[in-house]
Design a protein around this motif. Sequence first.
Motif, PDB file in Angstrom:
ATOM      1  N   UNK A 105       0.782  -1.289  -0.098  1.00  0.00           N
ATOM      2  CA  UNK A 105      -0.043  -0.098  -0.162  1.00  0.00           C
ATOM      3  C   UNK A 105       0.989   1.251  -0.057  1.00  0.00           C
ATOM      4  N   UNK A 106       0.307   2.222   0.872  1.00  0.00           N
ATOM      5  CA  UNK A 106       1.164   3.468   0.641  1.00  0.00           C
ATOM      6  C   UNK A 106       1.670   3.683   2.081  1.00  0.00           C
ATOM      7  N   UNK A 107       2.550   2.728   2.257  1.00  0.00           N
ATOM      8  CA  UNK A 107       3.373   2.799   3.502  1.00  0.00           C
ATOM      9  C   UNK A 107       4.522   3.775   3.441  1.00  0.00           C
ATOM     10  N   UNK A 215       3.868  -3.719  10.798  1.00  0.00           N
ATOM     11  CA  UNK A 215       3.474  -2.417  11.213  1.00  0.00           C
ATOM     12  C   UNK A 215       2.489  -1.871  10.389  1.00  0.00           C
ATOM     13  N   UNK A 216       1.283  -1.576  10.840  1.00  0.00           N
ATOM     14  CA  UNK A 216       0.034  -0.915  10.116  1.00  0.00           C
ATOM     15  C   UNK A 216      -0.049   0.497  10.262  1.00  0.00           C
ATOM     16  N   UNK A 217      -0.400   1.033   9.254  1.00  0.00           N
ATOM     17  CA  UNK A 217      -0.522   2.934   9.346  1.00  0.00           C
ATOM     18  C   UNK A 217      -1.813   3.201   8.932  1.00  0.00           C
ATOM     19  N   UNK A 218      -2.411   4.168   9.367  1.00  0.00           N
ATOM     20  CA  UNK A 218      -3.717   4.659   9.418  1.00  0.00           C
ATOM     21  C   UNK A 218      -3.700   6.222   9.373  1.00  0.00           C
ATOM     22  N   UNK A 219      -4.515   6.668   8.408  1.00  0.00           N
ATOM     23  CA  UNK A 219      -4.565   8.305   8.215  1.00  0.00           C
ATOM     24  C   UNK A 219      -5.149   8.804   9.463  1.00  0.00           C
ATOM     25  N   UNK A 220      -6.127   8.307  10.305  1.00  0.00           N
ATOM     26  CA  UNK A 220      -6.929   8.855  11.440  1.00  0.00           C
ATOM     27  C   UNK A 220      -6.774   8.163  12.623  1.00  0.00           C
ATOM     28  N   UNK A 226      -6.727   0.598   6.880  1.00  0.00           N
ATOM     29  CA  UNK A 226      -5.224   0.425   6.829  1.00  0.00           C
ATOM     30  C   UNK A 226      -4.669   1.166   5.487  1.00  0.00           C
ATOM     31  N   UNK A 227      -3.643   2.224   5.498  1.00  0.00           N
ATOM     32  CA  UNK A 227      -3.146   2.920   4.347  1.00  0.00           C
ATOM     33  C   UNK A 227      -1.934   2.080   3.981  1.00  0.00           C
TER      34      UNK A 227
END
Length: 475
Positions: A105-107, A215-220, A226-227
Amino acid sequence: MTLKEIGNIIDLSKSLELLDEIRNIEHGFLSSTEFSSIYKIQLKPNDKGIKFTLFPDPLNFKLDKWEFKDLEINQNELRLKVPYLYLTNKSRNQVNGKISEFEYGSFSKLELRSHRLVLPLKNTIDFSFSLENIIIDYKYKSVIHTREATEIIINKNIFLLFKAKKKITEFSDRDYLVLECKTKMSYSEFSEYCFSILISFGFITGNFINNDGYFLQYENNEMKDVVGVAYRQMRGSIKCHFSPIYSNPFGYIHEKEKASLYQNKVRTLNLKEFSNLCQYCHLNNDIKSVLLLLIEVHTQTLVSGPGILSIALETLSKVLYEENKSTLAPIKNKSISKKLRKELLKTLENFKDEIDLEGKEIIKSRIDQINQRTNRDKLLIPFKILDIPIYLSDIEAIEQRNAFLHGKTPMIREITTKSINEEDKLIYYLYLKLYVLVSSILLKYIGFDNLVVNYPKIHEKNTGIELDEEYYRQI
């Protein structure tokens, strides 16, 4: 004791559904600007890293190249970016190797985002007797109400650490240890916090979970969609033989009457104390090193164990001594100390024709340290500063450090070894003693003032050294 409750449901459903899709990839197609073709790849998760098998045109792998960069694995619209991979062997029909990291994704390593670290569990873990729990509700396959969770605050950032089970009643290969923070930060900052927390958790609970990390990333901060995902092969998990705190005395003391004496007196490390430990670990590399030594010593041979713990004791003693140096100096007045040092150097100069240059330099270095404690004193100072009760047997064990650090087997009191087996028992005793002493200093340093497990007493039948001590030590 009433447990703290987190009100909102933590929704893991989309996150873990995506993670399961990624982890379920067994076959795909590998491409790279370094390849002239696209190749079939077979993936097989390992405890640390992901093994792979390629089925390439052998002509492309005749050159002595074993490392490739900027690759991509594609399987049913799932595209994994692989920064690099290493080959471990080549044959005529296939190539094998290992992937230690990939991204999806957009990690981003730089953007400030909310993060969640998800660690697959290989075995069940229970930290209810070592660490204060909180109550949370999370949604995985269903909504689960659990107390298998704790909270950490570092630099005003709130982290939640908890077990996420696919089914509450049984263990599965899709159960996870989850560590998350809603506060937006960079990936590197979050990963550093995670490492400090996992080290601290490993020491306190005996479970250092550190094999594969997603490691999972989120915009909010709702943390539902997940982004970006980053997989990292990590340091390696360790199951420790001991943990310093265990609030169920019946778990270690098998005589009911003796165990009942400690019932309701032993407590877990509370949330504030655990946060303190994580904070110290994060900010102080010496504390981090000691924690790692206390964890990794469980993977070493019995002979090397006491030496490793002696190093940990030296490191902790140095931390406490440096923090309290001004009050611990034999001569409190700095001007008097300086004056005495000058006078002694003058006296030394009077003997310049009678002492050779090497001897003069040795004496000069000792004069320069005239206002410092001896190494032996420094090792005992933490117990005085932190007001930790210390026994004669503790002092005897501490005084063996030089023997261990120089590869010798020490003797205690009138005990002499008559066989290899007896020597092993003595080393095991010292190993247990030093583990408890180093752990006690560390725990008292971060504010814990209750009881720690006294392993030399609990294992006195195994060591052959009987102790007139309690099964739990007050620190």
